[in-house]
Design a protein around this motif. Structure first.
Motif, mmCIF file in Angstrom:
data_model
loop_
_atom_site.group_PDB
_atom_site.id
_atom_site.type_symbol
_atom_site.label_atom_id
_atom_site.label_comp_id
_atom_site.label_asym_id
_atom_site.label_seq_id
_atom_site.Cartn_x
_atom_site.Cartn_y
_atom_site.Cartn_z
ATOM 1 N N LEU A 167 46.819 42.722 23.643
ATOM 2 C CA LEU A 167 47.650 42.076 25.048
ATOM 3 C C LEU A 167 49.101 42.393 24.978
ATOM 4 O O LEU A 167 49.556 42.666 24.035
ATOM 5 C CB LEU A 167 47.317 40.744 25.154
ATOM 6 C CG LEU A 167 47.638 39.646 23.910
ATOM 7 C CD1 LEU A 167 47.409 38.040 24.331
ATOM 8 C CD2 LEU A 167 46.800 40.117 22.551
ATOM 9 N N ALA A 168 49.778 41.975 25.863
ATOM 10 C CA ALA A 168 51.358 42.281 25.888
ATOM 11 C C ALA A 168 51.911 41.319 26.888
ATOM 12 O O ALA A 168 51.673 40.857 27.673
ATOM 13 C CB ALA A 168 51.468 43.764 26.451
ATOM 14 N N PHE A 169 53.146 40.914 26.183
ATOM 15 C CA PHE A 169 54.124 40.245 27.134
ATOM 16 C C PHE A 169 54.894 41.307 28.111
ATOM 17 O O PHE A 169 55.083 42.326 27.687
ATOM 18 C CB PHE A 169 55.323 39.644 26.233
ATOM 19 C CG PHE A 169 54.987 38.114 25.586
ATOM 20 C CD1 PHE A 169 54.934 36.990 26.438
ATOM 21 C CD2 PHE A 169 54.914 38.058 24.246
ATOM 22 C CE1 PHE A 169 54.741 35.952 25.950
ATOM 23 C CE2 PHE A 169 54.336 36.949 23.650
ATOM 24 C CZ PHE A 169 54.430 35.752 24.539
ATOM 25 N N ILE A 171 51.976 37.519 30.338
ATOM 26 C CA ILE A 171 51.218 38.483 29.675
ATOM 27 C C ILE A 171 49.987 38.928 30.373
ATOM 28 O O ILE A 171 49.671 38.469 31.339
ATOM 29 C CB ILE A 171 50.295 37.208 28.356
ATOM 30 C CG1 ILE A 171 50.177 38.277 27.168
ATOM 31 C CG2 ILE A 171 49.348 36.845 28.728
ATOM 32 C CD1 ILE A 171 50.384 37.532 25.917
ATOM 33 N N LEU A 223 50.065 43.230 19.619
ATOM 34 C CA LEU A 223 50.735 42.542 20.608
ATOM 35 C C LEU A 223 52.224 43.546 21.179
ATOM 36 O O LEU A 223 52.742 43.853 20.291
ATOM 37 C CB LEU A 223 51.349 41.212 20.215
ATOM 38 C CG LEU A 223 52.086 40.345 21.109
ATOM 39 C CD1 LEU A 223 51.334 40.124 22.549
ATOM 40 C CD2 LEU A 223 52.721 39.403 20.558
ATOM 41 N N PHE A 254 46.083 33.196 23.051
ATOM 42 C CA PHE A 254 46.199 33.373 24.411
ATOM 43 C C PHE A 254 45.952 31.868 24.958
ATOM 44 O O PHE A 254 46.983 31.341 25.731
ATOM 45 C CB PHE A 254 45.074 33.842 25.255
ATOM 46 C CG PHE A 254 45.305 34.051 26.549
ATOM 47 C CD1 PHE A 254 46.456 34.363 27.256
ATOM 48 C CD2 PHE A 254 44.146 33.635 27.373
ATOM 49 C CE1 PHE A 254 46.525 34.563 28.512
ATOM 50 C CE2 PHE A 254 43.965 33.614 28.934
ATOM 51 C CZ PHE A 254 45.687 34.143 29.366
ATOM 52 N N LEU A 293 49.200 29.920 23.855
ATOM 53 C CA LEU A 293 50.454 30.384 24.786
ATOM 54 C C LEU A 293 50.517 29.534 26.086
ATOM 55 O O LEU A 293 51.377 29.172 26.497
ATOM 56 C CB LEU A 293 50.361 31.977 25.300
ATOM 57 C CG LEU A 293 50.766 32.989 24.174
ATOM 58 C CD1 LEU A 293 50.404 34.511 24.775
ATOM 59 C CD2 LEU A 293 52.213 32.825 23.475
ATOM 60 N N PHE A 303 55.561 44.069 23.725
ATOM 61 C CA PHE A 303 56.547 43.378 24.400
ATOM 62 C C PHE A 303 57.529 44.304 24.734
ATOM 63 O O PHE A 303 57.734 45.560 24.107
ATOM 64 C CB PHE A 303 57.114 42.388 23.291
ATOM 65 C CG PHE A 303 57.671 43.057 22.182
ATOM 66 C CD1 PHE A 303 59.148 43.300 22.093
ATOM 67 C CD2 PHE A 303 56.942 43.347 20.851
ATOM 68 C CE1 PHE A 303 59.608 43.772 20.837
ATOM 69 C CE2 PHE A 303 57.564 44.125 19.902
ATOM 70 C CZ PHE A 303 59.048 44.102 19.878
#
Length: 301
Positions: free
Chosen positions: A143-145, A270, A95, A286, A289, A97
């Motif tokens: 995935l990424a914030f 995201i 992940l 996901f 979230l 961020f």
């Protein structure tokens, strides 16, 4: 071509020394040399220049390295996904961020998620929005914030969870510190403390100021929220920061004030890859979230 040859080749290319690579791989130096030689014979090219005990990649060797690294990432990802399909509650999520979400958003979400899914682990990577976007596309993270959530990116899907205000941050000694609201133009003569080039928040500050007719004078640059806050509290300038980063000011030396002209906001959400399906544990995260932020939105938190 064998996987073992590829792994040996990558390690030697990284270390530029056969014996050191062999030690890292816990195999005999002769075994590494033999596998590299077999690989070169199969390809019909020399992958390395030999310079005594040291070696370095040839131009074609560098091209080959770039491609096999991508292949290894995909192979490792495939093995992980097969394992996770057997048990999606024991995966590891890579992940990303940005710094502006590190203090509150990320710890809050991960803590809540781990209470429901304690066996799923995380590998965390911090970076700018552009760096994180590239990492998701290239498969280095899952995935990424991000903030703001990019739109119309060919290789990415963006999902917005909420929109927040960006506030002015002033030292308590500032003449406008007692105001409940202000127009950004009122800060036109102040020096600004901003993020360095490459950070979206810097671009947001610059565009917001230019929107009301001035280009801010940059006094200092930083790479994280705490640095920006500290420089402002020291009276070295004013800044603009997202509301979520200002909920809990660490001291009484700064004040945050709503900007009413222009209305400065940013989206938070995201990004996931467009060109590949999420692994089971990633889908679990996901889905969590979306439900987490839907619940917060319904209760107005």
């Amino acid at each position: 071509m064998e996987l073992r040859q590829i792994y040996y080749f990558i390690k030697v290319a990284e270390m530029e020394h056969v014996s050191h690579a062999a030690a890292e791989l816990h195999v005999a130096q002769s075994a590494v040399s033999r596998q590299i030689s077999n690989l070169e014979q199969e390809l019909g090219v020399s992958l390395f220049f030999r310079e005594g005990r040291n070696i370095r990649l040839t131009p074609v060797g560098r091209i080959f390295l770039d491609h096999v690294k991508i292949a290894i990432v995909e192979l490792d990802k495939a093995k992980q996904e097969v394992f996770e399909y057997l048990n999606p509650e024991t995966g590891t999520i890579r992940l990303g961020f940005p710094t502006s979400l590190a203090a509150k958003t990320l710890p809050t979400v991960i803590s809540a998620f781990r209470k429901e899914h304690p066996q799923i682990g995380f590998q965390l990577r911090q970076g700018t929005v552009n760096e994180l976007s590239d990492a998701v596309v290239q498969g280095h993270i899952d995935l990424a914030f991000v903030s703001p959530v990019p739109a119309n990116k060919k290789d990415l899907k963006g999902h917005i969870f909420f929109t927040e205000k960006v506030l002015a941050l002033l030292p308590v000694s500032h003449p406008l510190a007692d105001q409940s609201q202000l127009r950004l133009n009122q800060l036109r003569h102040d020096p600004f403390v901003v993020f360095r080039h490459g950070y979206i928040l810097r671009d947001l500050i610059m565009k917001s100021c230019q929107q009301v007719g001035f280009t801010p004078r940059i006094a200092f640059e930083g790479e994280d929220v705490d640095t920006i806050k500290g420089l402002v509290s020291a009276g070295l300038g004013v800044s603009m920061l997202p509301e979520i980063t200002l909920h809990d000011l660490p001291d009484r030396e700064n004040v945050s004030i709503e900007i009413i002209e222009p209305n400065v906001t940013r989206t938070v959400g995201i990004i996931i890859p467009q060109n590949r399906e999420l692994a089971p544990s990633e889908k679990v995260f996901f889905g969590f979230l979306k439900e987490f932020y839907d619940t917060l939105d319904r209760f107005g938190q």
